[in-house]
Design a protein around this motif. Structure first.
Motif, PDB file in Angstrom:
ATOM      1  N   ARG B  62       0.834  -1.204   0.000  1.00  9.97           N
ATOM      2  CA  ARG B  62       0.000   0.000   0.000  1.00  9.97           C
ATOM      3  C   ARG B  62       0.868   1.252   0.000  1.00  9.97           C
ATOM      4  NH1 ARG B  62      -4.549   0.267  -2.441  1.00  9.97           N
ATOM      5  NH2 ARG B  62      -3.934   2.419  -2.277  1.00  9.97           N
ATOM      6  N   LEU B  63       2.025   1.179   0.669  1.00  8.73           N
ATOM      7  CA  LEU B  63       2.943   2.322   0.636  1.00  8.73           C
ATOM      8  C   LEU B  63       3.330   2.626  -0.803  1.00  8.73           C
ATOM      9  CD1 LEU B  63       5.476   1.902   3.573  1.00  8.73           C
ATOM     10  CD2 LEU B  63       3.744   3.674   3.274  1.00  8.73           C
ATOM     11  N   SER B  71      10.690   7.384  -0.807  1.00 12.03           N
ATOM     12  CA  SER B  71      11.867   6.522  -0.731  1.00 12.03           C
ATOM     13  C   SER B  71      11.636   5.462   0.340  1.00 12.03           C
ATOM     14  CB  SER B  71      13.091   7.353  -0.366  1.00 12.03           C
ATOM     15  OG  SER B  71      14.123   6.483   0.030  1.00 12.03           O
ATOM     16  N   LEU B  72      11.809   4.224  -0.043  1.00 12.74           N
ATOM     17  CA  LEU B  72      11.595   3.138   0.920  1.00 12.74           C
ATOM     18  C   LEU B  72      12.934   2.607   1.432  1.00 12.74           C
ATOM     19  CD1 LEU B  72       8.631   1.245  -0.765  1.00 12.74           C
ATOM     20  CD2 LEU B  72       8.562   2.870   1.103  1.00 12.74           C
ATOM     21  N   GLU B  73      13.926   3.484   1.350  1.00 13.67           N
ATOM     22  CA  GLU B  73      15.268   3.110   1.801  1.00 13.67           C
ATOM     23  C   GLU B  73      15.233   2.562   3.234  1.00 13.67           C
ATOM     24  OE1 GLU B  73      18.771   2.195   0.834  1.00 13.67           O
ATOM     25  OE2 GLU B  73      17.702   3.426  -0.612  1.00 13.67           O
ATOM     26  N   TRP B  74      14.366   3.126   4.055  1.00 19.95           N
ATOM     27  CA  TRP B  74      14.296   2.719   5.468  1.00 19.95           C
ATOM     28  C   TRP B  74      13.826   1.281   5.628  1.00 19.95           C
ATOM     29  CZ3 TRP B  74       9.225   1.771   7.198  1.00 19.95           C
ATOM     30  CH2 TRP B  74       8.212   2.230   6.338  1.00 19.95           C
ATOM     31  N   LEU B  75      13.301   0.688   4.555  1.00 28.74           N
ATOM     32  CA  LEU B  75      12.895  -0.712   4.651  1.00 28.74           C
ATOM     33  C   LEU B  75      14.027  -1.655   4.267  1.00 28.74           C
ATOM     34  CD1 LEU B  75       9.263  -0.643   3.240  1.00 28.74           C
ATOM     35  CD2 LEU B  75       9.945  -1.361   5.526  1.00 28.74           C
ATOM     36  N   ILE B  83      14.746  -3.730  -2.208  1.00 35.40           N
ATOM     37  CA  ILE B  83      14.682  -2.288  -2.410  1.00 35.40           C
ATOM     38  C   ILE B  83      15.729  -1.966  -3.469  1.00 35.40           C
ATOM     39  CG2 ILE B  83      14.995  -0.038  -1.327  1.00 35.40           C
ATOM     40  CD1 ILE B  83      12.593  -1.473  -0.236  1.00 35.40           C
ATOM     41  N   THR B  84      15.290  -1.363  -4.563  1.00 37.15           N
ATOM     42  CA  THR B  84      16.233  -1.100  -5.645  1.00 37.15           C
ATOM     43  C   THR B  84      17.208  -0.007  -5.240  1.00 37.15           C
ATOM     44  OG1 THR B  84      14.813   0.563  -6.604  1.00 37.15           O
ATOM     45  CG2 THR B  84      14.513  -1.683  -7.386  1.00 37.15           C
ATOM     46  N   ASP B  85      18.229   0.201  -6.056  1.00 36.94           N
ATOM     47  CA  ASP B  85      19.226   1.224  -5.746  1.00 36.94           C
ATOM     48  C   ASP B  85      18.595   2.601  -5.636  1.00 36.94           C
ATOM     49  OD1 ASP B  85      21.075  -0.744  -5.763  1.00 36.94           O
ATOM     50  OD2 ASP B  85      21.631  -0.465  -7.879  1.00 36.94           O
ATOM     51  N   ALA B  86      17.500   2.786  -6.350  1.00 41.46           N
ATOM     52  CA  ALA B  86      16.834   4.087  -6.307  1.00 41.46           C
ATOM     53  C   ALA B  86      15.969   4.239  -5.052  1.00 41.46           C
ATOM     54  CB  ALA B  86      15.980   4.259  -7.551  1.00 41.46           C
TER      55      ALA B  86
END
Lengths: 346, 626
Positions: B62-63, B71-75, B83-86
């Motif tokens: 859903r996010l 940015s889902l970097e925190w996951l 989580i891709t590089d982007a």
């Protein structure tokens, strides 16, 4: 440092909540309010149920009316008028039931909430009532089924003889279309003949294939029946033309079809929507892998005369890929050369 | 007839003392337990575990849908390479998330977690039996489920990820490892897990059926069974008849994947090569899958309907309206559920004539469903309603069942299905009518029978907050999806921006995501309430809801065998609430008519003469082996 502070804060809040919870439950026990049934909680819940119903019915009507143009797609096909009409007839019928049944549920909950002085009515059954609410839905559903069958049969009937034939093939992750060319016949194909260039696996021993052409977009004429011959090369896909209310799976090994009559040209739709960049789009609606969400193909609906012009200006695939002339059997070489306008002897 | 069965295969009260001699170690009591109550709790707690996993998966996707630019970097600590590089969610992992969310919720939570919990817990207690017909098979049923869970969980840790072809795992996508990463090891584990799951489900189902047919106590005729038991009985019958078909579908898929057969594969060119498979049919899988898949919807739904029948009647202090019609509609739904499966396949290229037949059959099933709703409404009408958390969740179930059921009339209609098929309209429909409604049935059941399971009460106030947040949350999540669906948005799309036609409703999608996250967080209230109350909840009174069914005649903490003395005899149906003339507003099933002269109806007085005979039936418990 900042994170630690947040963490501590969260823990602190949780501890406070926990303490509040504990105090509350101990107070309840001390007051003996947990034994009372006609309690404040019971009244609050009853009232909230009624409030919920009123607010959500208002919200439902408000959003449905205010946003109507945003969630309804303009329709651009002949049978789409029928499906849309049936959709709205069904919406009207079920909408009434939706409102009445939910309203009764929440109103009864509120109206008949617990009272120490009250007593429920012992009312285990009423056969007349039960028969009525079995038979009435049955009749309504029968009417809807009859209506639905009529429309469904109409849509799925044999396509008219004069239909424009377009072959649509799905693969990971795009669509390809092929037209029969001037002879009006699609050449045969075999999946074992597929290679990176001959993506359809066209069988060039079939003379009907010589004038087939493969454009970048779909073009269809307005007001004429269009027959999509649908297939897939690798996994399931599904041809979906939202504005035309067209949907049909593409299945490897099992060709499918869908025919429809477009009623508005791209140009007309640009005017209707007020969007000069408007384009009809073909999407995939059967999960097919990583790029499922990006299988986009533009479809152009032309006025019939523009369509004719476009159709006749298309170059056969074989003309664009003359190396495949070698796949044509010896005795058909001559014909292939004439059809494609290539001198095979060169 | 029923009496006869009870006589020959039931228990002997005099043998009861023999049950006291077991010396139970921790392992036999809590782990490899053969006691139906413990097994029920095992199913429940495993189900809750899976529900949170399934819920968290949905929060992640859903996010992606609500905040496509976030940015889902925190996951990354949790999801690593997904989580891709982007800093974006990998599109393929997005598909894995929806696939596993569906699989987990449908099978592990709403089948095992729901049926497993309540069939195990309630059947012996409500029909008056010492335990299930076979405690051993029952134990195996849980442990097969556990093994299945372990295998499914393992698939998350594969480098290529878990299965990602949708919970329906249609081949060729699921059959070809080159088509999708998730169709590599992940799919293999999915199939193994499902095979184990089906074994578990069959072992459980056969046990439930046998127990209900054979082990009812004296006087507990089918016409006196609580509706929970009727629902659980029919659920088990549906499961036993349909799960083997899924097993065969899975088996053929395993053959296609691993042994080069072509049951589902034909004419495929992928990854630059033409495969040799020919003559198979991808549609065959869909027929086999939905032959289970549609009854599965009712496997998920019926227990919830049974549970709420019980709870609504108890808390309205009124007999369930139209008891026989309720049974009839359950039977109708159970039978019809087997002959409507192809309404999932109107646009697969199936012969349109078949589509017509399945459309007729599908819309017929709406009739018994409508009868159920009207009967719930009539039960509440002129009741004296107590809003316990269980009751609130039951009301929520009925509301979802109405709202979601009605959209089934759209989708069951082949012509309307053309534009709506595989759009968010379908997502909205089944999440309301099937997923949320059964979830609410499950929660209602937990709140209602918690006192019997653990001898303590759950906190009511927390229950109320949990209910309101979840109830409003569910509507805010799924109602907007109808609009998104009418606008034509397809399911299982990672992003909308590729298409002009779907490049709208970003606000609404964000709104749905926020509602979903709040609903998810609210579930932690339940988690806390549940575990806290097991240890610290208020000690429950013997019959906290003043209910009529037999389970409330057992001690607060029923031991192995449930009743310390003789099993009570049943004299009446379970819905004698607010009977005119009676002093209390409820008369439990084990109270004979001879003791309630003041409230008996004329035909009930005639039954008094028969009561003596019933009591004299000696049932032989010695055949029971422990």
């Amino acid at each position: 440092m900042f994170e630690v502070a947040i963490g501590l804060g969260v823990i602190l809040v949780l501890v406070i909540l926990l303490l509040l919870f504990r105090v509350q439950s101990l107070l309840n026990v001390a007051r003996g309010s947990d034994k009372k049934i006609e309690s404040t909680s019971n009244k609050v819940n009853g009232a909230l149920l009624l409030l919920f119903m009123i607010v959500s019915i208002i919200a439902f009507f408000w959003y449905s009316i205010a946003e109507f143009d945003n969630y309804t797609l303009p329709n651009a096909s002949e049978h789409g008028v029928l499906t849309d009409r049936m959709f709205w007839v069904t919406t009207a019928i079920t909408g009434v039931v939706f409102i009445l049944a939910n309203a009764a549920l929440f109103y009864f909950a509120f109206r008949y909430q617990y009272k120490d002085s009250g007593k429920a009515l012992f009312y285990p059954d009423n056969h007349k009532l039960e028969i009525a609410w079995t038979v009435i839905p049955a009749i309504v559903l029968t009417l809807l089924v009859g209506y639905g069958l009529k429309v469904w049969t109409q849509i799925t009937n044999e396509p008219p003889e004069e239909s424009e034939v377009v072959e649509v093939m799905g693969y990971q992750f795009a669509w390809k279309v092929r037209y029969p060319g001037k002879d009006g016949m699609l050449g045969g194909y075999d999946y074992r003949l597929i290679d990176p260039v001959n993506e359809f696996g066209v069988d060039f021993s079939d003379k009907a294939s010589f004038d087939d052409f493969v454009p970048r977009e779909i073009h269809v004429p307005k007001g004429k029946p269009v027959l999509l011959k649908i297939r897939a090369r690798d996994v399931l896909h599904s041809v979906y033309l939202p504005h035309f209310r067209v949907k049909m799976d593409a299945v490897p090994g099992m060709p499918t079809r869908f025919w429809f009559i477009p009623t508005k040209s791209t140009e007309e739709m640009r005017q209707e929507t007020g969007n000069p960049d408007f384009n009809y789009e073909l999407a995939c609606t059967e999960i097919c892998g990583r790029g499922h969400f990006s299988m986009r193909l533009i479809m152009v609906v032309d006025e019939p005369e523009d369509y004719e012009k476009w159709y006749n200006s298309q170059e056969p695939w074989l003309t664009q890929n003359p190396t495949y002339l070698s796949k044509v059997p010896e005795k058909l070489q001559e014909l292939a050369a004439v059809t494609t306008g290539i001198n095979s002897k060169n | 007839m029923d009496q006869h069965i009870a006589e020959t295969t039931g228990y002997h009260d005099a043998e009861w003392h023999a049950h006291g001699h077991h010396k139970e170690s921790f392992v036999t009591k809590y782990i490899f337990s053969q006691d139906h109550k413990t097994i029920a709790k095992q199913f429940l707690i495993t189900g809750i575990f899976w529900a949170f996993i399934g819920g968290i998966l949905s929060s992640i996707f859903r996010l992606q849908l609500g905040y496509p630019d976030m940015s889902l970097e925190w996951l990354r600590p949790l999801l690593g390479g997904w989580i891709t590089d982007a800093g974006k969610l990998d599109p393929e992992f997005y598909l894995a998330l929806v696939t596993m969310h569906g699989t987990i919720m449908v099978f592990f939570v709403l089948t095992a977690g729901l049926s497993g919990t309540f069939a195990n817990f309630l059947i012996p207690l409500q029909i008056g039996a010492r335990d299930m017909a076979s405690g051993f098979l029952n134990m195996l049923s849980y442990w097969f489920f556990f093994a299945s869970s372990v295998v499914m969980l393992c698939s998350f840790f594969l480098k290529t990820g878990p299965a990602a072809g949708g919970w329906v795992v249609y081949p060729p996508l699921s059959a070809l490892p080159q088509a999708l990463q998730g169709s590599q090891g992940g799919m293999t584990l999915w199939l193994i897990a499902m095979a184990l799951f089906i074994v578990s489900s069959l072992l459980g189902g056969i046990n439930y059926i046998t127990t209900i047919i054979n082990l009812r106590t004296r006087g507990m005729t089918f016409a006196r069974l609580p509706l929970t038991i009727w629902a659980l009985f029919l659920t088990a019958v549906i499961g036993v008849l349909s799960f083997p078909v899924l097993f065969s579908a899975a088996l053929l898929l395993i053959f296609d994947r691993s042994f080069g057969t072509s049951f589902y594969l034909s004419d495929i060119y992928i990854g630059g090569e033409a495969l040799s498979n020919q003559g198979g049919s991808a549609i065959l899988f869909q027929h086999l899958f939905w032959f289970l898949g549609h009854p599965e919807v009712y496997i998920v739904m019926l227990p919830g309907l049974g549970i709420t029948s019980e709870i609504i009647s108890t808390n309205s202090r009124k007999p369930i309206f139209g008891y026989r019609a309720m049974i009839g509609s359950l039977l109708g739904i159970a039978v019809l559920s087997f002959i409507v499966w192809a309404h999932h396949m109107f646009v697969t290229g199936m012969n349109p004539f078949l589509g017509s037949i399945f459309m007729i059959l599908t819309l017929i099933i709406a009739v018994p469903s409508a009868v159920k709703v009207f009967n719930y409404l009539a039960t509440m009408w002129k009741g004296n309603i107590r809003f316990t958390p269980g009751m609130l969740f039951s009301i929520g179930l009925v509301s979802f069942f109405i709202s979601g059921g009605l959209t089934g009339i759209f989708l069951g209609n082949a012509a309307i299905d053309i534009p709506l098929h595989d759009t968010y309209f379908v997502v909205a429909h089944f999440h309301l009518v099937m997923a949320s409604a059964s979830f609410f049935g499950m929660l209602a059941g937990v709140y209602h029978w918690f006192p019997k399971m653990f001898g303590r009460m759950m906190d009511e106030k927390l229950g109320y907050i949990h209910f309101w947040l979840t109830f409003i949350g569910v509507y805010l999540v799924f109602f907007p999806m109808h609009y998104i669906g009418i606008a034509g948005f397809p399911r299982r799309y990672y992003s909308w921006t590729t298409f002009d036609v779907f490049n709208s409703f970003t606000d609404l999608n964000t709104f749905v995501t926020v509602a979903a996250l709040i609903t998810m967080v609210a579930q932690f209230l339940f988690l806390f309430n549940f575990f806290y109350s097991i240890f610290r909840g208020r000690v429950a009174p013997p019959n906290p809801w003043q209910s009529n069914t037999l389970e409330w005649t057992t001690p607060l903490h029923p031991g192995h065998g449930n009743w310390p003395g003789a099993i009570p005899t049943v004299y009446r149906w379970p819905y004698d609430y607010s009977k005119p003339g009676a002093e209390e507003d409820y008369i439990p099933q084990h109270i004979p008519y001879s003791q309630t002269m003041e409230s008996n109806l004329p035909h009930e007085n005639d039954l008094i003469a028969l009561e003596k005979e019933e009591e004299d039936i000696v049932i032989d418990e010695s055949s029971e082996s422990h």
